[in-house]
Scaffold this motif. Structure first.
Motif, PDB file in Angstrom:
ATOM      1  N   SER A 161      -1.035   5.250 -19.879  1.00 51.70           N
ATOM      2  CA  SER A 161      -2.471   4.951 -19.827  1.00 51.70           C
ATOM      3  C   SER A 161      -3.354   6.201 -19.904  1.00 51.70           C
ATOM      4  O   SER A 161      -4.410   6.147 -20.547  1.00 51.70           O
ATOM      5  CB  SER A 161      -2.795   4.119 -18.589  1.00 51.70           C
ATOM      6  N   PRO A 162      -2.974   7.346 -19.323  1.00 44.51           N
ATOM      7  CA  PRO A 162      -3.827   8.532 -19.516  1.00 44.51           C
ATOM      8  C   PRO A 162      -3.900   8.969 -20.980  1.00 44.51           C
ATOM      9  O   PRO A 162      -4.953   9.408 -21.446  1.00 44.51           O
ATOM     10  CB  PRO A 162      -3.156   9.613 -18.664  1.00 44.51           C
ATOM     11  N   GLU A 222      -3.645   6.969 -23.541  1.00 45.82           N
ATOM     12  CA  GLU A 222      -4.495   5.986 -24.212  1.00 45.82           C
ATOM     13  C   GLU A 222      -5.966   6.309 -23.979  1.00 45.82           C
ATOM     14  O   GLU A 222      -6.800   6.158 -24.874  1.00 45.82           O
ATOM     15  CB  GLU A 222      -4.178   4.572 -23.715  1.00 45.82           C
ATOM     16  N   ALA A 223      -6.285   6.759 -22.784  1.00 39.25           N
ATOM     17  CA  ALA A 223      -7.672   7.144 -22.492  1.00 39.25           C
ATOM     18  C   ALA A 223      -8.084   8.355 -23.326  1.00 39.25           C
ATOM     19  O   ALA A 223      -9.209   8.413 -23.833  1.00 39.25           O
ATOM     20  CB  ALA A 223      -7.828   7.444 -21.007  1.00 39.25           C
ATOM     21  N   ALA A 276      -8.739   7.192 -26.820  1.00 34.75           N
ATOM     22  CA  ALA A 276      -9.993   6.443 -26.939  1.00 34.75           C
ATOM     23  C   ALA A 276     -11.207   7.373 -26.978  1.00 34.75           C
ATOM     24  O   ALA A 276     -12.229   7.029 -27.562  1.00 34.75           O
ATOM     25  CB  ALA A 276     -10.124   5.478 -25.757  1.00 34.75           C
ATOM     26  N   THR A 277     -11.100   8.556 -26.390  1.00 33.85           N
ATOM     27  CA  THR A 277     -12.228   9.488 -26.395  1.00 33.85           C
ATOM     28  C   THR A 277     -12.311  10.307 -27.681  1.00 33.85           C
ATOM     29  O   THR A 277     -13.238  11.098 -27.837  1.00 33.85           O
ATOM     30  CB  THR A 277     -12.151  10.463 -25.211  1.00 33.85           C
TER      31      THR A 277
END
Length: 81
Positions: free
Chosen positions: A18-19, A21-22, A25-26
């Motif tokens: 998940s990190p 993926e974050a 996304a940025t």
């Protein structure tokens, strides 16, 4: 057995990745922020390189290195000359 592997998949995809993926996304908002982890690794590598060069200079200034042409014992053999 299928539930076991789906549980492993869920753990990695939903929790551990998940990190990343974050960060992905940025990317559209800020390229530098999305590559922040790479910047951190480059800074660590640069600091390690500078430290290594300082240590090499310190040993070079103290003349602690054997600078003879034949400095290793295995090169003293007549077959290698």
């Amino acid at each position: 057995m299928e539930d076991f592997f789906k549980g492993i998949e869920s753990f990695f995809v939903d929790f551990l990745f998940s990190p990343f993926e974050a960060l992905r996304a940025t990317e559209l908002e800020s390229w530098f922020m999305a590559n922040g982890l790479n910047w951190i690794f480059m800074i660590i590598g640069f600091v390690a390189f500078v430290y290594w060069m300082i240590q090499l200079k310190k040993f070079n200034d103290n003349n602690e290195e054997n600078r003879e042409v034949i400095s290793h014992s295995f090169l003293h053999n007549k077959d290698f000359r």
